[in-house]
Scaffold this active site. Structure first.
Site, PDB file in Angstrom:
ATOM      1  N   PHE A 109       0.812  -1.230   0.000  1.00 52.46           N
ATOM      2  CA  PHE A 109       0.000   0.000   0.000  1.00 52.46           C
ATOM      3  C   PHE A 109       0.838   1.269   0.000  1.00 52.46           C
ATOM      4  O   PHE A 109       0.336   2.349  -0.336  1.00 52.46           O
ATOM      5  CB  PHE A 109      -0.964   0.005   1.204  1.00 52.46           C
ATOM      6  CG  PHE A 109      -0.357   0.535   2.477  1.00 52.46           C
ATOM      7  CD1 PHE A 109       0.330  -0.292   3.335  1.00 52.46           C
ATOM      8  CD2 PHE A 109      -0.475   1.883   2.799  1.00 52.46           C
ATOM      9  CE1 PHE A 109       0.903   0.204   4.499  1.00 52.46           C
ATOM     10  CE2 PHE A 109       0.094   2.382   3.961  1.00 52.46           C
ATOM     11  CZ  PHE A 109       0.783   1.538   4.815  1.00 52.46           C
ATOM     12  N   LYS A 110       2.121   1.168   0.343  1.00 47.32           N
ATOM     13  CA  LYS A 110       2.950   2.373   0.416  1.00 47.32           C
ATOM     14  C   LYS A 110       3.082   3.068  -0.939  1.00 47.32           C
ATOM     15  O   LYS A 110       3.397   4.255  -0.994  1.00 47.32           O
ATOM     16  CB  LYS A 110       4.304   2.038   1.016  1.00 47.32           C
ATOM     17  CG  LYS A 110       4.165   1.633   2.480  1.00 47.32           C
ATOM     18  CD  LYS A 110       5.468   1.431   3.187  1.00 47.32           C
ATOM     19  CE  LYS A 110       5.271   1.210   4.670  1.00 47.32           C
ATOM     20  NZ  LYS A 110       4.740  -0.131   4.986  1.00 47.32           N
TER      21      LYS A 110
END
Ligand SMILES: *Cc1c(COP(=O)(O)O)cnc(C)c1O
Length: 453
Positions: A109-110
């Site tokens: 998700f980063k």
């Protein structure tokens, strides 16, 4: 819009300056001067694509970037995602959804924040006719995502230190197989903490820092938190209207950056019922939400390594609200915590948060159970979210990484080895890394020789 430090001893800054500064000079973290109210915009947002929604949200904060420029930067930030929905919301059962946040270039998700941050940095270089050298230490996902945000961007170079032999082979390949001339993957002899300590000293060297216009990659950047608000909003809008106000987002948590973004969105007028902070066996936040005491423990490496943290660096933003937005009290809490390793809140209000803790053995059995019950393969971080689902809520579990990043854990649990084409392609590429001593002198010499000027 202007942004204030949680510690109250830094003048308010505009968006671009707050993003470029990262950590405020007084040691605090930046927050919006006031929370906007989106409650009357929600109907209008319903039909927007992910990138359009992101623009409508961020334009309220990034008021110092011309709207059409901002729109372009955002559109570009979400072009490397492989799913057309960018953040697909998938129903698994009644009152249970998974929000997949792993379709970006590094499959975690980063990418949502670091693709955008890369574009913001590159834009700033262009506008100010300056170069920037980005420097960071990583134990895995953040370094890879930061690198993929800056690959090949003119005017930028990125140096990422990681402990040699202590990140997963796939994570190393994501950093060291880019083939980009502005990317430097640096395997240091030592631990993540050794690298981090050496870096702190390099950043403390003001001359060196100015000379190379060094910027830090870390999880506290304002742009990261704001970019992460958007997928909560997107998911909320995709839910059936009858379920929206009963939604509980379940968030695999380490540094508290991801779940904080959702909570801030709730404070901006989006009716979300609650948030569950899902930790692994490194449970400082779980204990806090149970007892009101924030006490550091030792880090025990787990099957969900990106959540192996001692101190949740974004937690100070929650503390700011918890103490009634009083910077003097934030300073007092942080000073006590720094000196003693603990702080006990007298009347701790956990607001919309609940918490859970998942051991390694439970991670393995949850991966099995979720696969058997729903035919869904959850990565070890996401698995922590599937513990203790609240039967009275509509649960949306955030899936923070692709299971293909953790083939060994998944294979041991369900007998299948997940793969992903982008990871398979990496296996054929040469690893280009340099070995470095974890000392400030070695780091400075390396950067002196290779920084973009
Ligand atoms: C970074 C990370 C987390 C933890 O997110 P925080 O914002 O630090 O709480 C969880 N899962 C994965 C896969 C990650 O990379």
């Amino acid at each position: 819009m202007r942004f204030l430090s949680t510690r109250g001893q830094t003048p308010a800054l505009g968006f671009s300056d707050a993003v470029a500064t990262g950590l405020a000079p007084d040691g605090g973290l930046f927050l919006p001067e006031s929370m906007p109210d989106f409650s009357r915009d929600l109907a209008r947002f319903e039909k927007l694509t992910y990138a359009e929604l992101c623009f409508e949200f961020l334009r309220v904060f990034a008021t110092d970037i011309p709207p059409e420029t901002l729109r372009g930067l955002i559109a570009q930030s979400y072009t490397k995602f492989s799913d057309p929905a960018i953040a697909p919301l998938k129903p698994l059962a009644k009152n249970l959804y998974v929000l997949e946040l792993f379709h970006g270039p590094t499959l975690a998700f980063k990418d949502f924040a670091l693709q955008l941050l890369g574009n913001l940095y590159a834009h700033q270089c262009q506008v100010r006719k300056e170069t920037i050298n980005v420097l960071g230490a990583t134990s895995g996902d953040t370094g890879a995502a930061a690198i993929h945000g800056l690959i090949g961007r003119p005017g930028t170079a990125i140096f990422i230190l990681y402990p040699d032999g202590r990140v997963s082979p796939l994570q190393e390949r994501q950093m060291a197989c880019t083939g980009a001339a502005n990317v430097f993957a640096l395997a240091v002899d030592g631990t993540f903490d050794d690298a981090q300590t050496a870096l702190k000293e390099v950043f403390g060297d003001q001359d060196f820092r100015k000379r190379h216009r060094l910027s830090a990659v870390n999880s506290i950047n304002l742009a990261r938190v704001l970019a992460q608000c958007v997928y909560y909003l997107y998911a909320w809008l995709k839910l059936p209207a009858s379920e929206r106000s009963n939604v509980e987002f379940v968030v695999p948590t380490g540094n508290f950056g991801n779940v904080l973004a959702g909570w801030m969105l709730q404070k901006m007028g989006v009716p979300i019922r609650g948030f569950r902070v899902a930790t692994n066996q490194n449970d400082i936040l779980y204990r806090l939400f149970q007892t009101g005491e924030y006490r550091v423990g030792e880090v025990h490496p787990s099957l969900a390594p990106s959540m192996d943290i001692q101190v949740a660096s974004n937690f100070e933003r929650f503390i700011y609200f918890a103490v009634g937005r009083d910077p003097a009290r934030v300073r007092e809490v942080m000073a006590t915590f720094k000196a003693t390793g603990a702080y006990t809140f007298e009347h701790f209000n956990r607001d919309a948060f609940s918490a859970s803790r998942t051991s390694d053995a439970e991670i393995a059995s949850i991966i099995q159970r979720v696969y058997r019950t729903h035919g869904y393969v959850a990565d070890p971080h996401t698995a922590c979210g599937f513990k203790d689902l609240n039967p009275d809520r509509v649960n949306v579990v955030l899936s923070t990484a692709s299971p293909a990043k953790f083939p060994d854990t998944i294979k041991a649990a369900i007998g299948l080895e997940p793969t992903h084409p982008s990871l398979e392609a990496l296996k054929a590429k040469p690893i280009v890394k340099d070995l470095l001593k974890a000392t400030p002198d070695a780091i400075r010499a390396y950067i002196d020789a290779r920084a973009v000027r």
